[in-house]
Design a protein around this motif. Sequence first.
Motif, mmCIF file in Angstrom:
data_model
loop_
_atom_site.group_PDB
_atom_site.id
_atom_site.type_symbol
_atom_site.label_atom_id
_atom_site.label_comp_id
_atom_site.label_asym_id
_atom_site.label_seq_id
_atom_site.Cartn_x
_atom_site.Cartn_y
_atom_site.Cartn_z
ATOM 1 N N ASP A 28 9.314 22.496 -19.093
ATOM 2 C CA ASP A 28 8.950 21.098 -18.816
ATOM 3 C C ASP A 28 7.699 20.686 -19.596
ATOM 4 O O ASP A 28 7.612 19.568 -20.106
ATOM 5 C CB ASP A 28 8.694 20.896 -17.315
ATOM 6 N N ARG A 224 16.370 14.090 -19.949
ATOM 7 C CA ARG A 224 14.957 14.318 -19.649
ATOM 8 C C ARG A 224 14.157 13.028 -19.790
ATOM 9 O O ARG A 224 13.262 12.750 -19.010
ATOM 10 C CB ARG A 224 14.413 15.371 -20.618
ATOM 11 N N SER A 235 7.024 17.568 -15.697
ATOM 12 C CA SER A 235 7.808 16.906 -14.659
ATOM 13 C C SER A 235 7.068 16.986 -13.330
ATOM 14 O O SER A 235 5.941 17.424 -13.251
ATOM 15 C CB SER A 235 9.166 17.560 -14.528
#
Lengths: 246, 120
Positions: A28, A224, A235
């Motif tokens: 992430d 995403r 995230s």
Amino acid sequence: MHRTRVRIVEDALDANNTIARANRVDFDRHEVTVLNLMSAPGAGKTTLLERALAQPLDGGTRVGVLEGDVQGSLDADRLASLHIPVTQLNTGNGFGGECHLDANMVRSAIDSLPLAEIDLLVIENVGNLVCPAEFRVGEDARAMVCSVTEGEDKPLKYPLMFRACELVLINKIDLLPHLDIDLDKLLNHLDAVNPGVQRILTSAKTGEGVAQLRTWLSELASRRAHQPGVPGGPSNGPTALHPPIF
Amino acid sequence: MHELSLASGVVDTALRHSGGQTVTVVSLRVGHLRQVVPDSLRFCFEIVARDTACEGAELRLTEVDLTLECRDCGHGWSPRGPAFRCPDCGSAAVTVTGGEELQIEYIEVEDKEDACTARG
């Protein structure tokens, strides 16, 4: 002898899932979407990837591959000719060679992955229809390849794997005229085990379905961008492993 | 091989909760969907547990049937085979309410004092 009962109520694979979450945080942070690609040995994962990644994906999605194998770098060598970053991960140091990738193995490879240079990481798991479905590695999505040479009954025999995936690639369909397999039966079994799951009929040999797979990969990477908190930073945190196991 | 990996997870989890004491029982709930062969899991557990505090521990397995519930019509059922579409309304929106477990319920450990006496 006195015994004390210690109540636990914990999934036996929690330790793996904890590491998978840590992997996920790293992915992430670099805004890399991760696909865990699984199948039986010889279903055509590498050949399909060769076809699908021969040209850059739409939208400028940059792809890297983490190649999991019990031994050797034959598949990685094939993919390296595509001029995309390919990292080899061998599981041969385990109990005679682990039959799947687990979160810890992927973690050990993270430092050698060019995460800053890619948008989509395809993890090609070890060929096996059982164990890989049990072990999260920190992926965003899971897909599998099922070739028509494997027979109609595989979804019924390996429901764990077929239910774990959001995309099933029915491969080697160029061979259908030469086989006794009933494709409708295979698709019906798939629908019984994982109703409504997305599927693409492919042939790495003729190229059928490869364009659809390329589109699916591009769309996966662009998911995403639509998630809250991404892009522009990590995230919302490693609160959950997604997708859920089933 | 599947059972060997799972057995490692079971032993690791039990050891983490054992507080360094000898583990005598590990109780595990295994869902039907996990495709575990009980004898194979017991065999692998025995191997993985060797030279750990779980060595010789009894593995108590409780098998959990597959149960499903339809999110559209509320129908609940236990399918005979791997059929995950609602038999009443045909919906694919089905929740697995049982059968996915690979859950350690509890372990039993020897009380420290006893363990010392036994060794002494």
